[in-house]
Enzyme design. Structure first.
Site: not given
Ligand code: THU
Length: 130
Positions: A41, A43, A54, A85
């Protein structure tokens, strides 16, 4: 599930850029011809502009030519099992067939395996577009 897929997701998770949520996530997929792609992930200080592990993983996969997906693995450092998600379910379903297994993991191993069909039942599909 072979250890190499888990190791790829774990290594990706270490590379996350998650200074705001402090919630590292890693993902990896294996193609039927044996290639592995991973992602973390990423940000952004303008929060809605960040994206999921993903999505990073799928970017690597698409840019390297795509192909049939055999299995997918997702993990989060701070969850017993990290379920993708809603948006990522639809993105994964774009490329992975309904029978593709997805391994939900914690930092030490697979906790549960589900199919894409179980993950995203009744997904959006139409032959009207395209
Ligand atoms: N996140 C993911 O990388 N994948 C998911 O399926 C759910 C959430 C990340 C997004 C964000 O950087 C952190 O988790 C908190 O929501």
């Amino acid at each position: 599930m072979a250890q190499d897929l888990f190791d790829a997701a774990f290594a990706a998770m270490q590379k996350c850029h998650a200074p705001y949520s402090k919630f590292p996530v890693g993902a990896a997929l294996r193609t039927k011809d044996g290639r592995i792609y991973s992602g973390c992930n990423i940000e952004v200080i303008s929060f809605p502009e960040g994206w999921c592990a993903e999505t990073t993983m799928l970017s690597h996969y698409v840019m390297d030519g795509g192909g049939e997906i055999a299995e997918i693995l997702v993990m989060a450092e701070k969850l017993e099992k990290c379920s993708p998600c809603g948006g990522c379910r639809q993105r994964l379903a774009e490329f992975a067939g309904a029978d593709v297994p997805l391994h939900l993991c914690d930092s030490s191993g697979v906790v549960q395996t589900v199919t894409m069909r179980e993950l995203l039942p009744f997904s959006f599909q139409t032959d009207v577009i395209g």
